[in-house]
Design a protein around this motif. Structure first.
Motif, PDB file in Angstrom:
ATOM      1  N   ARG A   1      -5.508  -5.915   1.107  1.00 31.91           N
ATOM      2  CA  ARG A   1      -5.448  -6.525   2.343  1.00 31.91           C
ATOM      3  C   ARG A   1      -5.141  -5.490   3.338  1.00 31.91           C
ATOM      4  O   ARG A   1      -5.467  -5.532   4.510  1.00 31.91           O
ATOM      5  N   THR A   2      -4.080  -4.977   3.240  1.00 27.93           N
ATOM      6  CA  THR A   2      -3.343  -3.851   4.227  1.00 27.93           C
ATOM      7  C   THR A   2      -4.412  -3.118   4.857  1.00 27.93           C
ATOM      8  O   THR A   2      -4.676  -2.716   5.685  1.00 27.93           O
TER       9      THR A   2
ATOM     10  N   ALA B   1      -6.967  -4.727   6.660  1.00 24.67           N
ATOM     11  CA  ALA B   1      -6.525  -4.822   7.947  1.00 24.67           C
ATOM     12  C   ALA B   1      -6.345  -3.951   8.843  1.00 24.67           C
ATOM     13  O   ALA B   1      -6.567  -3.899  10.060  1.00 24.67           O
TER      14      ALA B   1
ATOM     15  N   PRO C   1      -1.510  -2.523  10.853  1.00 19.74           N
ATOM     16  CA  PRO C   1      -2.463  -3.482  11.037  1.00 19.74           C
ATOM     17  C   PRO C   1      -2.561  -4.089  12.485  1.00 19.74           C
ATOM     18  O   PRO C   1      -1.508  -4.655  12.756  1.00 19.74           O
TER      19      PRO C   1
ATOM     20  N   ILE D   1      -5.719  -8.168  10.407  1.00 22.58           N
ATOM     21  CA  ILE D   1      -5.176  -9.046   9.584  1.00 22.58           C
ATOM     22  C   ILE D   1      -5.887 -10.278   9.357  1.00 22.58           C
ATOM     23  O   ILE D   1      -6.104 -10.666   8.358  1.00 22.58           O
TER      24      ILE D   1
ATOM     25  N   LEU E   1       0.959  -1.264   0.046  1.00 24.15           N
ATOM     26  CA  LEU E   1      -0.089   0.032  -0.261  1.00 24.15           C
ATOM     27  C   LEU E   1       0.738   1.416  -0.044  1.00 24.15           C
ATOM     28  O   LEU E   1       1.810   1.460   0.839  1.00 24.15           O
TER      29      LEU E   1
ATOM     30  N   ILE F   1      -2.202  -7.842  -1.965  1.00 21.02           N
ATOM     31  CA  ILE F   1      -1.674  -7.743  -0.650  1.00 21.02           C
ATOM     32  C   ILE F   1      -1.774  -6.437   0.022  1.00 21.02           C
ATOM     33  O   ILE F   1      -2.156  -6.142   1.187  1.00 21.02           O
TER      34      ILE F   1
ATOM     35  N   ALA G   1      -9.206  -9.493   7.658  1.00 18.45           N
ATOM     36  CA  ALA G   1      -9.262  -8.775   6.344  1.00 18.45           C
ATOM     37  C   ALA G   1      -9.479  -9.960   5.204  1.00 18.45           C
ATOM     38  O   ALA G   1     -10.175  -9.543   4.244  1.00 18.45           O
TER      39      ALA G   1
END
Lengths: 259, 384
Positions: free
Chosen positions: A72-73, A76, A187, A192, A35, A69, A195
């Motif tokens: 998802r960060t 999270a 996060p 996490i 991110l 990924i 997520a």
């Protein structure tokens, strides 16, 4: 309040960026992504607002599969859902085509506030937020170092060359935040684990009503003509300290009007 | 077959890596006083780990912990080991460490020992090693003899970490010398302020730690302090030791990774005889071998942890991980030290610390030779 964070997932800071000599584009496929720190600041600002007034926070982003990924960060960290615009036809989009895709995705749902970083940390154009605001017909308020929402009004302390301005705008609006506005949270472990159960909605170009000629390489109005390394800097003036070194540096700084 | 870490563990890895890069590495050469974390840094780091929910990672959720899988824990250990900020042994920054043997306690024992431990009101140590019984618990001579409602303990335990700071010890004792590790060893809880307990020595080690010698002299302990049934101690202890070998593995891959990062960067910067070290084959081979061995060890550690999480027996994988990963990280640190030359010998860089600490790991918690011995036993058993 329904908040949208529009941000980018970029090659990880540990990746040595390489440029494809044929397309003159950054090689993104197959490299680790994260991110964008600029987007993380935008997510953090959105989360703080959401925690205060309630509502939702949706990350809207565009890119290849590698970027999951990074999405998802954001999830999270606490984003409620995400929209991933993913289509090979979008590869090579210029800023306007990117903005069209983002605006089309954002416009599919009602929103109150869009938060972006001032510019992405990989290509630094800084143009997309303004284009998104224009396409959605909302006021863009840029370079926020502080922001607050009271009722239907967004108030922003805006960094300027001479100091700062305080700007107000009615919602819905778009705001870009500077990287110093906050320190994005890490996060949490619970976040996490949660997520992976959060929704990531995927849109193709067709889902967004974008014709092939409007986006991607074909629709790009900007063209990168050349990519080169920055010129080497000269060594500069070396001051040998013969007892007068401090004074000479002070004089140099005074001459440059730094002090 | 999928060799990718699950997405949530990739995210955990990235999060902890960022935490290590941003919070630990910048202060790693100043935050310890010897092997102990300075209190102000402990407070600072623990505030972050609590906030991140990285607290009591291995403690099951029913006891208020994170209940993280072993693979998840291995990933955290590996990332954290990239920095020398934290003590390499003992009290880390993820809350109280609870050895699984304590979950086998009955409720009354939990009230007195487990819960205070989880609330950080009490500290514990684990006492197994003896002067003549290191990796061979069957030779244990510290005896506990039943006398009415009590056990009377006599014997000596050596190289017991954190005994001087512990409120109680989980002591492995021989309750039946004839049975040895096959039902002759028990685990009993002993308060360190028991008049029959004395710390008689502290050993200065090259790693900086000072493990203790504890003497039990007619130490009377209520029979209710026995964990599980008499003779179950070895079985209960093994579970922890199995996980401990993977902890070695996690640490080893973290140390090797950072050492390789440092070695590669330095090799590109340092110019000798008109060329960067990185252009010399002697240096390239060191980095190539290190990177290859790290890759192998990483797969081994992940696989063993994954196997444990599937509820399968990973003892053999654990032995192999301990010997291979620990020896690998020591070799890598040695090579990276060589790449750095004289600078590597200074205490300004983490390398000399790793050199001492990783070397010690070929001995502690099961010497490499013992690991090889049990692996060989397994191999020979397979092929009659």
């Amino acid at each position: 309040m329904d908040i949208v964070v529009c941000g980018k997932i970029i090659p990880a800071s540990t990746v040595t960026i390489e440029i494809d000599p044929a397309t003159k584009r950054m090689i993104r496929k197959g490299v680790a992504h994260e991110l964008d720190p600029a987007a993380a600041s935008a997510v953090e600002e959105g989360l703080r607002l959401m925690e205060k007034v309630g509502g939702t926070l949706t990350l809207v982003t565009m890119g290849f599969n590698e970027i999951t990924i990074g999405i998802r960060t954001a999830l999270a960290m606490g984003a409620t859902s995400a929209v991933h615009i993913f289509d090979d036809a979008l590869a090579g989009s210029d800023t306007l085509a990117t903005a069209k895709a983002l605006a089309a995705a954002i416009g599919k749902r009602p929103f109150d506030l869009i938060i972006c970083g001032t510019e992405s940390s990989d290509s630094y154009s800084g143009i997309v937020p303004g284009q998104v605001a224009r396409l959605l017909g909302v006021p863009p308020v840029t370079f926020a170092t502080e922001m607050a929402v009271e009722g239907n009004t967004l108030t922003v302390k805006r960094q300027s060359e001479s100091g700062y301005d305080v700007v107000e705008a009615d919602l819905p609006a778009l705001v870009t935040v500077t990287s110093g506005i906050n320190e994005p949270r890490y996060p949490q472990l619970k976040g996490i684990m949660a997520a992976k159960r959060k929704e990531i909605l995927q849109y193709s170009a067709a889902d967004l009503g974008l014709a092939a000629g409007d986006v991607g390489e074909a629709g790009a109005r900007e063209k990168v003509l050349e990519v080169g390394r920055p010129p080497r800097r000269d060594v500069g003036e070396v001051v040998e300290d013969d007892g007068e070194g401090g004074k000479r540096i002070a004089d140099f700084l005074a001459e440059a009007k730094v002090i | 077959m999928d060799f990718e870490l699950p997405e949530e563990l990739q995210l955990l890895q990235e999060t902890v890596r960022k935490f290590v890069d941003q919070e630990l590495i910048p202060v790693e050469m100043e935050c310890r006083d010897g092997v102990k974390l300075k209190p102000e840094y402990r407070e600072r780091f623990e505030a972050k780990t609590r906030e991140m929910g990285l607290w009591m990672l291995d403690v099951p959720e029913e006891f208020g912990g994170a209940g993280l899988s072993l693979l998840g824990q291995v990933i955290v250990w590996a990332e954290v080991a990239r920095s020398v900020a934290l003590p390499s042994r003992g009290h880390s920054i993820f809350g109280p460490e609870v050895r699984p043997v304590l979950y086998a306690m009955n409720e009354e024992q939990k009230e007195r020992y487990l819960y205070p431990l989880l609330r950080e009101e009490k500290r514990a140590c684990f006492a197994q090693t003896e002067p003549d019984a290191g990796s061979d618990p069957g030779s244990m001579r510290t005896r506990a003899v039943r006398d009415g409602d009590e056990y009377v303990i006599n014997g000596v335990k050596r190289f017991i970490s954190d005994a001087d700071e512990a409120d109680f010890a989980q002591v492995m004792v021989a309750t039946d010398l004839s049975k040895g590790s096959h039902g002759g060893i028990s685990c009993i809880l002993v308060d360190m302020d028991n008049p029959g307990v004395k710390i008689t020595a502290k050993y200065k080690t090259m790693m900086g730690y000072e493990p203790c010698e504890i003497v039990f002299d007619d130490c009377r302990v209520p029979a209710a302090n026995m964990i599980g049934a008499e003779g179950e101690g070895f079985k209960l202890g093994q579970k922890w030791l199995g996980i401990g070998r993977l902890k070695h593995g996690g640490r080893a891959i973290g140390v090797a990774r950072r050492a390789i990062e440092m070695g590669a960067r330095y090799a590109k910067q340092r110019v000798t005889f008109g060329k960067p070290l990185a252009e010399r084959q002697a240096i390239q081979f060191k980095l190539a071998d290190s990177y290859t061995e790290l890759h192998a060890a990483t797969l081994m550690v992940y696989h063993a942890a994954w196997k444990y999480d599937q509820g399968e027996d990973m003892r053999n994988e654990g032995y192999m991980v301990k010997v291979f990963a620990d020896e690998m990280s020591f070799r890598v640190v040695d090579r990276v030290l060589q790449i750095h030359g004289g600078v590597g010998l200074t205490t300004d860089l983490p390398i000399e610390y790793w050199f001492r600490d990783q070397r010690s790991r070929l001995i502690t918690e099961g010497a490499s030779e013992v690991m090889r011995m049990v692996i060989a036993r397994h191999v020979l058993r397979q092929f009659d």
